[in-house]
Design a protein around this motif. Structure first.
Motif, PDB file in Angstrom:
ATOM      1  N   ASP A  68     -14.180  -4.927  -4.070  1.00 28.18           N
ATOM      2  CA  ASP A  68     -13.744  -4.412  -2.762  1.00 28.18           C
ATOM      3  C   ASP A  68     -14.975  -4.310  -1.868  1.00 28.18           C
ATOM      4  OD1 ASP A  68     -13.083  -2.772  -0.582  1.00 28.18           O
ATOM      5  OD2 ASP A  68     -11.596  -1.659  -1.734  1.00 28.18           O
ATOM      6  N   THR A  77      -0.917   9.648   0.879  1.00 32.73           N
ATOM      7  CA  THR A  77      -1.962   9.971   1.867  1.00 32.73           C
ATOM      8  C   THR A  77      -1.388   9.926   3.285  1.00 32.73           C
ATOM      9  OG1 THR A  77      -3.574   8.926   0.405  1.00 32.73           O
ATOM     10  CG2 THR A  77      -4.298   9.355   2.644  1.00 32.73           C
ATOM     11  N   GLY A  78      -1.553  11.020   4.011  1.00 38.24           N
ATOM     12  CA  GLY A  78      -1.090  11.074   5.397  1.00 38.24           C
ATOM     13  C   GLY A  78       0.416  11.247   5.541  1.00 38.24           C
ATOM     14  N   ARG A  79       1.138  11.522   4.423  1.00 38.36           N
ATOM     15  CA  ARG A  79       2.598  11.647   4.481  1.00 38.36           C
ATOM     16  C   ARG A  79       3.013  13.005   3.900  1.00 38.36           C
ATOM     17  NH1 ARG A  79       4.428   6.220   1.524  1.00 38.36           N
ATOM     18  NH2 ARG A  79       6.521   6.838   2.155  1.00 38.36           N
ATOM     19  N   GLY A  81      -8.720  -2.301   1.429  1.00 36.59           N
ATOM     20  CA  GLY A  81      -7.657  -1.545   2.085  1.00 36.59           C
ATOM     21  C   GLY A  81      -7.613  -1.945   3.549  1.00 36.59           C
ATOM     22  N   ASN A  98      -7.503   0.401 -10.099  1.00 34.84           N
ATOM     23  CA  ASN A  98      -8.083   0.660  -8.783  1.00 34.84           C
ATOM     24  C   ASN A  98      -8.596   2.090  -8.722  1.00 34.84           C
ATOM     25  OD1 ASN A  98      -8.744   0.512  -6.090  1.00 34.84           O
ATOM     26  ND2 ASN A  98      -6.642   0.506  -5.328  1.00 34.84           N
ATOM     27  N   GLU A 116       0.800  -1.241   0.000  1.00 31.12           N
ATOM     28  CA  GLU A 116       0.000   0.000   0.000  1.00 31.12           C
ATOM     29  C   GLU A 116       0.827   1.284   0.000  1.00 31.12           C
ATOM     30  OE1 GLU A 116      -2.021   0.109   3.866  1.00 31.12           O
ATOM     31  OE2 GLU A 116      -0.216   0.899   4.810  1.00 31.12           O
ATOM     32  N   ARG A 117       2.171   1.164   0.165  1.00 32.29           N
ATOM     33  CA  ARG A 117       2.957   2.332   0.582  1.00 32.29           C
ATOM     34  C   ARG A 117       3.244   3.380  -0.485  1.00 32.29           C
ATOM     35  NH1 ARG A 117       3.298   4.270   5.363  1.00 32.29           N
ATOM     36  NH2 ARG A 117       5.414   5.014   5.012  1.00 32.29           N
ATOM     37  N   ASN A 161       1.963   5.713  -1.860  1.00 30.91           N
ATOM     38  CA  ASN A 161       0.736   6.479  -1.680  1.00 30.91           C
ATOM     39  C   ASN A 161       1.045   7.610  -0.693  1.00 30.91           C
ATOM     40  OD1 ASN A 161      -1.824   7.410  -0.858  1.00 30.91           O
ATOM     41  ND2 ASN A 161      -2.744   5.391  -1.111  1.00 30.91           N
ATOM     42  N   ARG A 218      -1.855  -0.629  15.168  1.00 33.07           N
ATOM     43  CA  ARG A 218      -2.620  -0.929  13.948  1.00 33.07           C
ATOM     44  C   ARG A 218      -2.297  -2.314  13.405  1.00 33.07           C
ATOM     45  NH1 ARG A 218      -2.606   4.241   9.986  1.00 33.07           N
ATOM     46  NH2 ARG A 218      -4.139   2.930   8.945  1.00 33.07           N
ATOM     47  N   SER A 227      -5.549  -1.335   5.960  1.00 29.79           N
ATOM     48  CA  SER A 227      -5.205  -0.305   6.943  1.00 29.79           C
ATOM     49  C   SER A 227      -6.374   0.621   7.257  1.00 29.79           C
ATOM     50  CB  SER A 227      -4.005   0.516   6.456  1.00 29.79           C
ATOM     51  OG  SER A 227      -2.861  -0.315   6.369  1.00 29.79           O
ATOM     52  N   ASN A 228      -7.384   0.626   6.381  1.00 26.71           N
ATOM     53  CA  ASN A 228      -8.582   1.417   6.695  1.00 26.71           C
ATOM     54  C   ASN A 228      -9.201   0.938   8.006  1.00 26.71           C
ATOM     55  OD1 ASN A 228      -8.082   2.107   4.054  1.00 26.71           O
ATOM     56  ND2 ASN A 228     -10.160   1.751   3.309  1.00 26.71           N
ATOM     57  N   ILE A 269      -4.816  -4.736   0.043  1.00 24.40           N
ATOM     58  CA  ILE A 269      -3.856  -3.643  -0.059  1.00 24.40           C
ATOM     59  C   ILE A 269      -3.449  -3.368   1.379  1.00 24.40           C
ATOM     60  CG2 ILE A 269      -3.494  -1.265  -0.831  1.00 24.40           C
ATOM     61  CD1 ILE A 269      -6.110  -1.782  -2.595  1.00 24.40           C
ATOM     62  N   ASP A 310      -3.820   3.127  -8.943  1.00 25.88           N
ATOM     63  CA  ASP A 310      -4.810   3.605  -7.966  1.00 25.88           C
ATOM     64  C   ASP A 310      -5.051   5.098  -8.114  1.00 25.88           C
ATOM     65  OD1 ASP A 310      -6.341   4.178  -5.707  1.00 25.88           O
ATOM     66  OD2 ASP A 310      -4.940   3.259  -4.278  1.00 25.88           O
TER      67      ASP A 310
END
Ligand code: THG
Length: 285
Positions: free
Chosen positions: A181, A30-32, A215, A116, A25-26, A28, A226, A217-218, A246, A95
């Motif tokens: 999904d 998002t959140g970084r 996903g 995706n 998933e990395r 990506n 987590r 990690s969602n 993912i 994605d």
């Protein structure tokens, strides 16, 4: 039912009789924050680290998402797909929620990608499925509607019927090339969420037998520890029919949980992969 995804040099088969497909998933932002700024500056150096860590951790495919605010996402996707193919032969999952970005990623990709994603909205189906067909790709379908994420498993099943009906009927996409999904939402928002996802998985597996991904990690978003949550959730989901996720492939805890699920669900003949993983770790220390 086998979903076949490939790069120029490697083929991965997703299926209920196959080892659980680990999608890293990395790649990506998002959140970084730092990664987002690098992408806005056109700096893709972080991608190489993310590719290496996930491949070493056991990723079998890599999700690529270039969705950083105020960045030229289509140009970044094309560059990232080109770069990643020089670094690894793991097949890619392209994605984005933007059609032009999916197109740019598919155009740059050599092999059969997994797109995706597409939702069950008519407008999205009619924009994305022709692209999937044209590139001979596979596609992840999300059973949500006009801005609604349905709570009820029965409603998700209904939207899955629509997705599969339109993709196979109107666009001639093979059912094997559709991965559903079942929608994973944070357990921290409501502890009923994982159960709804698990029920959806069982219903879709029963009616269609298609491959599924989500996903992972969602589920643990906003919660401490987590990885323990993913390590509990994924084996249960695999037992009910989830064939891929993912997920954070850098986490030995989560990857081991998935590999142990393969073993006890008889998707690792003779335990060969389990033993090989143990020996490789022994050799590394
Ligand atoms: N379904 C499908 N595709 C998806 C999702 C899905 N793609 C995107 C996402 N959800 C799956 N990918 C991620 C990637 C990262 C995280 C969660 C899901 C994540 N990142 C940390 C965070 O935001 O806290 C990053 C923190 C950090 O490294 O600093 O959790 O559901 N089809």
């Amino acid at each position: 039912m086998h979903t076949i995804v490939s790069s120029a040099a490697r083929t991965v088969t997703i299926g209920h009789d196959q080892p659980f497909a680990i999608i890293g998933e990395r790649i990506n932002p998002t959140g970084r924050k730092i990664f987002q700024q690098q992408l806005r500056d056109g700096d893709l150096s972080r991608v190489a680290t993310d590719v290496r860590e996930q491949a070493e951790g056991g990723a079998m495919l890599l999700d690529v998402n270039m969705g950083a605010p105020l960045a030229d996402e289509a140009a970044l996707m094309a560059r990232a797909v080109g770069l990643i193919q020089e670094l690894t032969d793991l097949p890619l999952v392209i994605d984005s929620s933007i059609v032009e970005v999916l197109d740019a990623g598919l155009a740059a990709y050599e092999g059969k990608a997994l797109v995706n994603s597409v939702t069950a909205e008519d407008e999205r189906l009619d924009a994305i499925l022709p692209l999937v067909k044209r590139y001979g790709a596979a596609v992840i379908g999300l059973p949500n509607d006009e801005e609604e994420i349905p709570e009820e498993p029965a409603r998700r099943l209904e939207l899955t019927r629509k997705l599969i009906g339109v993709a196979t009927g109107k666009y001639g996409i093979a059912i094997e090339d559709i991965v559903i999904d079942p929608l994973a939402m944070p357990v921290g928002a409501d502890t009923v969420h994982p159960g709804r996802t698990l029920d959806t998985i069982a219903m879709i597996a029963g009616e269609f037998g298609v491959n599924m991904t989500l996903g992972a990690s969602n589920v643990s978003f906003g919660m401490p520890d987590r990885h323990s949550i993913s390590a509990a959730f994924l084996p249960i989901a695999a037992a009910r029919g989830l064939t891929s996720a993912i997920m954070d492939a850098r986490s030995p805890q989560v990857v081991s949980a998935v590999k142990a699920a393969d073993l006890v669900l008889n998707r690792d003949e003779w335990g060969a992969a389990w033993i090989a993983r143990h020996r490789a770790r022994q050799a590394a220390t």
